[in-house]
Design an enzyme around this catalytic site. Structure first.
Site, short mmCIF file in Angstrom:
data_model
loop_
_atom_site.label_atom_id
_atom_site.label_comp_id
_atom_site.label_asym_id
_atom_site.label_seq_id
_atom_site.Cartn_x
_atom_site.Cartn_y
_atom_site.Cartn_z
N PRO A 114 -19.43 46.72 39.21
CG PRO A 114 -18.29 48.16 40.73
CD PRO A 114 -18.91 48.20 39.53
CE LYS A 115 -25.36 46.86 38.51
NZ LYS A 115 -26.71 47.09 37.99
#
Length: 254
Positions: A114-115
């Site tokens: 989840p960047k």
């Protein structure tokens, strides 16, 4: 470009892909980890079912990676939550902020990390190991730890880093609905630990609407570690498909 050649590509743009094909080897990867106690109700709002919360704990982590095959050098910062899935203990990777576009692109496209774009830093300030996160021009987190105060048992350090990691893989379709919505699991492999330390630590989190780390407030520092490693990240596997019933009803095979 021929159709068969297009089908061989991993990402776009075709003439200058966002990232090269892996695997990705991490050399001299450096961790600052601070485990803290938070509010159970706050965790319940963000940890997705079917994951189960083990304790009201969060791990704040900053990772400096000076040498990553194909991706270069970059720093990441995130929050990780201890959970269990079908009796297996692991960690839910809630959010990550990264200062390197190829790492963001490959993490989101080829995996499920989840960047988001951020400006994390990990550095030594006199006798203090410091981790910070800025989002845009605003400070989101300040983490400090006494630099190499006490050796940390390598077995404990290895256990910290090799727990299974659970993540959400969400891909939208063109109609505005979810095309992919899966819970996936990955683990670190081929881990070499060059050194590990523990010591006193503090963590400050500041309110930000688009980097809401402070939604998991710091109530008590439980543990801190500073670990130097080489490692490889294993490819993720799907452990739960949120769209399975809809696919079955539509006769869609995964």
């Amino acid at each position: 470009m021929l159709i068969e050649d297009v089908k061989k590509q991993m990402t776009t743009p075709l003439g200058a892909p966002a990232y090269p094909k892996g695997p990705y080897f991490f050399h001299n990867r450096e961790y600052l980890n601070i485990v803290y106690r938070t509010d159970l109700d706050s965790l319940r709002k963000i940890v997705p079912e079917p994951l189960e919360i083990e304790e009201p704990l969060v791990k704040f982590e900053v990772m400096y990676m000076p040498d990553v095959t194909g991706l270069g050098a970059y720093t990441e910062c995130g929050q990780v939550i201890p959970v269990s899935f079908n009796g297996e203990k692991g960690e839910y990777l809630h959010a990550m902020y990264v200062d390197n576009h190829p790492a963001i692109a490959v993490g989101r496209e080829a995996s499920a990390y989840p960047k988001k774009l951020g400006a994390p830093k990990l550095f030594i300030d006199s006798d203090t190991l410091v981790g910070t996160l800025d989002y845009g021009s605003l400070r989101v987190a300040n983490a400090t730890m006494g630099f190499k105060h006490e050796p940390l048992d390598i077995r404990i350090a290895r256990e910290e880093l090799t727990r299974p990691t659970f993540m959400l893989k969400i891909v939208p379709d063109f109609n505005g609905k979810q095309k992919v919505c899966e819970l996936v699991k990955t683990e670190i492999s081929d881990l070499t630990i060059h050194g590990a330390w523990t010591g006193p630590a503090r963590l400050q989190l500041f309110e930000h609407v688009l980097a809401p780390m402070a939604d998991l407030p710091v109530r008590e520092i439980v543990h801190a570690s500073h670990i130097l490693t080489d490692l490889i990240l294993a490819a993720p596997s799907v452990v739960y498909d949120y769209l399975a019933e809809e696919k079955a009803a539509a006769g869609v095979k995964r």
